[in-house]
Design a protein around this motif. Structure first.
Motif, PDB file in Angstrom:
ATOM      1  N   TYR A 172      33.604  19.677 -27.532  1.00 29.44           N
ATOM      2  CA  TYR A 172      33.052  19.693 -26.177  1.00 29.44           C
ATOM      3  C   TYR A 172      32.145  20.901 -25.995  1.00 29.44           C
ATOM      4  O   TYR A 172      32.404  21.985 -26.531  1.00 29.44           O
ATOM      5  CB  TYR A 172      34.183  19.744 -25.141  1.00 29.44           C
ATOM      6  N   ARG A 173      31.091  20.708 -25.224  1.00 28.55           N
ATOM      7  CA  ARG A 173      30.194  21.807 -24.857  1.00 28.55           C
ATOM      8  C   ARG A 173      29.870  21.697 -23.369  1.00 28.55           C
ATOM      9  O   ARG A 173      30.215  20.703 -22.731  1.00 28.55           O
ATOM     10  CB  ARG A 173      28.896  21.767 -25.676  1.00 28.55           C
ATOM     11  N   LEU A 174      29.229  22.723 -22.830  1.00 28.87           N
ATOM     12  CA  LEU A 174      28.838  22.680 -21.421  1.00 28.87           C
ATOM     13  C   LEU A 174      27.838  21.549 -21.193  1.00 28.87           C
ATOM     14  O   LEU A 174      26.956  21.319 -22.006  1.00 28.87           O
ATOM     15  CB  LEU A 174      28.225  24.010 -20.994  1.00 28.87           C
ATOM     16  N   GLY A 175      27.978  20.879 -20.068  1.00 23.90           N
ATOM     17  CA  GLY A 175      27.122  19.741 -19.761  1.00 23.90           C
ATOM     18  C   GLY A 175      25.850  20.117 -19.031  1.00 23.90           C
ATOM     19  O   GLY A 175      25.750  21.172 -18.405  1.00 23.90           O
ATOM     20  N   ALA A 176      24.880  19.216 -19.092  1.00 24.95           N
ATOM     21  CA  ALA A 176      23.573  19.459 -18.477  1.00 24.95           C
ATOM     22  C   ALA A 176      23.677  19.625 -16.966  1.00 24.95           C
ATOM     23  O   ALA A 176      22.906  20.361 -16.350  1.00 24.95           O
ATOM     24  CB  ALA A 176      22.625  18.314 -18.821  1.00 24.95           C
ATOM     25  N   ARG A 177      24.647  18.937 -16.353  1.00 23.49           N
ATOM     26  CA  ARG A 177      24.794  19.034 -14.906  1.00 23.49           C
ATOM     27  C   ARG A 177      25.112  20.460 -14.471  1.00 23.49           C
ATOM     28  O   ARG A 177      24.654  20.916 -13.418  1.00 23.49           O
ATOM     29  CB  ARG A 177      25.914  18.082 -14.447  1.00 23.49           C
ATOM     30  N   LEU A 178      25.867  21.175 -15.303  1.00 25.32           N
ATOM     31  CA  LEU A 178      26.216  22.550 -14.973  1.00 25.32           C
ATOM     32  C   LEU A 178      24.962  23.419 -14.939  1.00 25.32           C
ATOM     33  O   LEU A 178      24.782  24.240 -14.036  1.00 25.32           O
ATOM     34  CB  LEU A 178      27.221  23.096 -15.991  1.00 25.32           C
ATOM     35  N   PHE A 179      24.090  23.232 -15.927  1.00 27.01           N
ATOM     36  CA  PHE A 179      22.855  24.007 -15.970  1.00 27.01           C
ATOM     37  C   PHE A 179      21.948  23.658 -14.794  1.00 27.01           C
ATOM     38  O   PHE A 179      21.280  24.529 -14.221  1.00 27.01           O
ATOM     39  CB  PHE A 179      22.128  23.768 -17.292  1.00 27.01           C
TER      40      PHE A 179
END
Length: 249
Positions: free
Chosen positions: A57-64
């Motif tokens: 898992y990695r940080l999602g685009a929505r967070l950015f």
């Protein structure tokens, strides 16, 4: 904060360090894998994390996207104004807030002095870019090639005998400001007006605005004004903390 929300939020800084698999997330949170999976699925549904093909898992685009939107909607003037008012109540001198936009440094806020002698400056008006303390702070944060390009395009009017005379001298001044983290204008624009300033930084450490305190010689000497520099810097740091969510270096 509920334990579930706390655990879910704890996943985000973990993934900010890099992709992690289910086992690593469960171990960091000290929970069973089934609990970690449930939290990850919830975050995934909201686009805050993304599951890669290797099952990490990695940080999602929505967070950015949310972070960028939040940054764009931050109003440094709105955040800074109460701090400027508080400082003005403590010291009584004129306080300005400025930003660098489209090759100009502009005042975006001003708190008037409580003394009878007032400064002629207006919100929205460009500052004298080669001498003003706020301009030095904003331009000093540019990269070396950017600083040089800007300096070579400017004119250098000699407002007073203390004005910066040319690009070479201006670049030396910007280098000194960048190193020390504060700036002055001691009679460079008007013989009788002195000014000290400090930078306001965003989450990435870059200077997003600059604030200054100005006073005429008839009210306070340059030496006396310089003794206020620690207060000015503390105020700038407080604004930076609130604006960026981080403590300035």
């Amino acid at each position: 904060m509920s334990q579930t929300v706390d655990r879910a939020l704890s996943i985000l800084p973990l993934l900010a360090e890099g992709p992690a698999d289910l086992g690593q997330v469960a171990e960091r949170l000290d929970v069973h894998k089934s609990t970690a999976l449930r939290l990850l699925r919830t975050l995934h549904e909201h686009g805050l994390v993304y599951r890669q093909s290797d099952q990490r898992y990695r940080l999602g685009a929505r967070l950015f996207a949310l972070a960028q939107e939040a940054v764009e909607n931050l109003d440094v003037r709105e955040i800074a104004h109460p701090h400027l008012i508080e400082l003005n109540e403590q010291i009584g001198h004129t306080i300005h807030l400025a930003v660098y936009e489209e090759n100009e440094v502009l005042y975006i806020d001003k708190v008037e002095s409580r003394y009878p002698v007032r400064m002629y400056s207006r919100i929205g008006k460009p500052v004298a870019i080669t001498v003003a303390a706020v301009a030095k702070l904003l331009l000093a944060d540019l990269s070396e090639p950017e600083r040089r390009a800007v300096a070579e395009k400017l004119d250098y009017p000699m407002y007073t005998s203390r004005s910066i005379p040319n690009a070479a001298a201006f670049l030396r001044e910007l280098a000194a400001v960048r190193e020390q983290g504060w700036a002055t204008d001691l009679g460079g624009h008007e013989e009788s007006i002195n000014c000290i300033g400090a930078p306001i930084r965003g989450a990435d450490g870059r200077v997003v605005a600059a604030m200054s305190v100005s006073a005429p010689n008839v009210v306070v000497t340059a030496e006396e004004l310089l003794t206020l520099l620690p207060q000015v810097r503390r105020t700038a740091d407080a604004i930076s903390r609130e604006y960026s969510g981080h403590t300035p270096a």
